[in-house]
Write a protein that holds these residues in place. Structure first.
Motif, PDB file in Angstrom:
ATOM      1  N   LEU A 146      11.522  24.985 -40.590  1.00 47.01           N
ATOM      2  CA  LEU A 146      11.281  23.592 -40.973  1.00 47.01           C
ATOM      3  C   LEU A 146       9.905  23.121 -40.504  1.00 47.01           C
ATOM      4  O   LEU A 146       9.217  22.376 -41.218  1.00 47.01           O
ATOM      5  CB  LEU A 146      12.373  22.692 -40.379  1.00 47.01           C
ATOM      6  CG  LEU A 146      13.817  23.036 -40.789  1.00 47.01           C
ATOM      7  CD1 LEU A 146      14.797  22.095 -40.099  1.00 47.01           C
ATOM      8  CD2 LEU A 146      13.984  22.979 -42.290  1.00 47.01           C
ATOM      9  N   GLU A 147       9.507  23.540 -39.317  1.00 49.04           N
ATOM     10  CA  GLU A 147       8.179  23.177 -38.815  1.00 49.04           C
ATOM     11  C   GLU A 147       7.079  23.772 -39.694  1.00 49.04           C
ATOM     12  O   GLU A 147       6.061  23.124 -39.961  1.00 49.04           O
ATOM     13  CB  GLU A 147       8.027  23.655 -37.370  1.00 49.04           C
ATOM     14  CG  GLU A 147       8.946  22.915 -36.393  1.00 49.04           C
ATOM     15  CD  GLU A 147       8.985  23.575 -35.022  1.00 49.04           C
ATOM     16  OE1 GLU A 147       8.298  24.620 -34.854  1.00 49.04           O
ATOM     17  OE2 GLU A 147       9.699  23.072 -34.141  1.00 49.04           O
ATOM     18  N   ASN A 148       7.307  25.009 -40.154  1.00 47.22           N
ATOM     19  CA  ASN A 148       6.327  25.641 -41.038  1.00 47.22           C
ATOM     20  C   ASN A 148       6.221  24.904 -42.368  1.00 47.22           C
ATOM     21  O   ASN A 148       5.126  24.764 -42.929  1.00 47.22           O
ATOM     22  CB  ASN A 148       6.714  27.101 -41.288  1.00 47.22           C
ATOM     23  CG  ASN A 148       6.585  27.960 -40.043  1.00 47.22           C
ATOM     24  OD1 ASN A 148       5.899  27.597 -39.086  1.00 47.22           O
ATOM     25  ND2 ASN A 148       7.248  29.103 -40.043  1.00 47.22           N
ATOM     26  N   ILE A 149       7.364  24.427 -42.874  1.00 50.25           N
ATOM     27  CA  ILE A 149       7.364  23.677 -44.133  1.00 50.25           C
ATOM     28  C   ILE A 149       6.561  22.386 -43.973  1.00 50.25           C
ATOM     29  O   ILE A 149       5.750  22.024 -44.840  1.00 50.25           O
ATOM     30  CB  ILE A 149       8.807  23.375 -44.577  1.00 50.25           C
ATOM     31  CG1 ILE A 149       9.506  24.675 -44.990  1.00 50.25           C
ATOM     32  CG2 ILE A 149       8.825  22.375 -45.732  1.00 50.25           C
ATOM     33  CD1 ILE A 149      10.991  24.510 -45.262  1.00 50.25           C
ATOM     34  N   LYS A 150       6.784  21.687 -42.861  1.00 47.02           N
ATOM     35  CA  LYS A 150       6.050  20.438 -42.625  1.00 47.02           C
ATOM     36  C   LYS A 150       4.553  20.696 -42.458  1.00 47.02           C
ATOM     37  O   LYS A 150       3.720  19.943 -42.968  1.00 47.02           O
ATOM     38  CB  LYS A 150       6.605  19.744 -41.373  1.00 47.02           C
ATOM     39  CG  LYS A 150       8.053  19.314 -41.499  1.00 47.02           C
ATOM     40  CD  LYS A 150       8.589  18.818 -40.164  1.00 47.02           C
ATOM     41  CE  LYS A 150      10.081  18.554 -40.229  1.00 47.02           C
ATOM     42  NZ  LYS A 150      10.634  18.144 -38.917  1.00 47.02           N
TER      43      LYS A 150
END
Length: 213
Positions: A146-150
């Motif tokens: 999720l952090e990578n997506i953001k």
């Protein structure tokens, strides 16, 4: 008669005995050394002095996101109030579900959903119509996905728009076509994440809004 050849007698026996001892030492000592080396190596392995695994293997695996078991799944609160449903800090990513008894179906791992804030609008391929969709992604891995997506949301949005522009008019009006769209979007998002972070991790894409005009 005295033996003058020297082929017998105490002196000859002594020489033969000394030669045999030297031969035994020449054969036995290397065997002991080899046996000691093998035993020492086995002892060192059992003691954990060195590992048979390639160097850096564990470190490389530790850097990758891990699948989240159902037992560690974060449940959305059913209570209202400030920040309800988003967890601490107002994070818009949520994990849903509970451990499913064996034999009753359900995902083996926890699911985390992250809705992309803005909707996507794109012309359809070879059509005068356009599609407007809201999208949420799903992952079974830990919060690093999720952090990578953001972090790479701009690149992901661009990839999604490109994938939507390749959608034909016939796809948006039937369930099979929409499913094909979902699969194409999952591939597009994972390709961006793999390029930027070396790991994808998105398992599915869901439409939170779907309008064709």
């Amino acid at each position: 008669m005295e033996d003058i050849t020297g082929d017998s007698g105490p002196g000859k026996k002594k020489k033969k005995g000394g030669l045999m001892k030297k031969l035994l030492l020449f054969v036995v000592l290397p065997l002991v050394a080899v046996g000691g080396g093998v035993g020492g190596a086995l002892y060192a392995m059992n003691a954990g002095w060195f590992s048979a695994k390639p160097a850096g293997g564990d470190h490389a695996d530790a850097d990758k996101p891990k699948l989240v078991p159902k037992s560690e799944e974060k449940r959305a609160s059913v209570k209202g109030g400030e920040g309800g449903g988003h967890g601490e800090g107002g994070d818009s990513a949520e994990r849903h579900g509970k451990p499913t008894p064996e034999g009753e179906g359900g995902d083996e791992y926890a699911s985390a959903y992250y809705p992309l804030e803005k909707e996507f609008t794109s012309n359809l391929q070879d059509s005068v119509h356009f599609v407007q969709v809201g999208i949420a992604v799903e992952t079974h891995y830990d919060d690093r996905v999720l952090e990578n997506i953001k972090t790479h949301e701009i690149a992901i949005r661009s990839a999604i728009l490109l994938a939507l522009s390749q959608t034909g008019e016939d796809e948006v009006f039937n369930p099979d076509g929409k499913k094909a769209m979902q699969e194409r979007l999952v591939k597009a998002i994972n390709e961006v994440l793999k390029e930027k972070e070396g790991f994808g991790g998105v398992s599915n894409v869901y439409f939170t809004n779907f309008i064709v005009q």
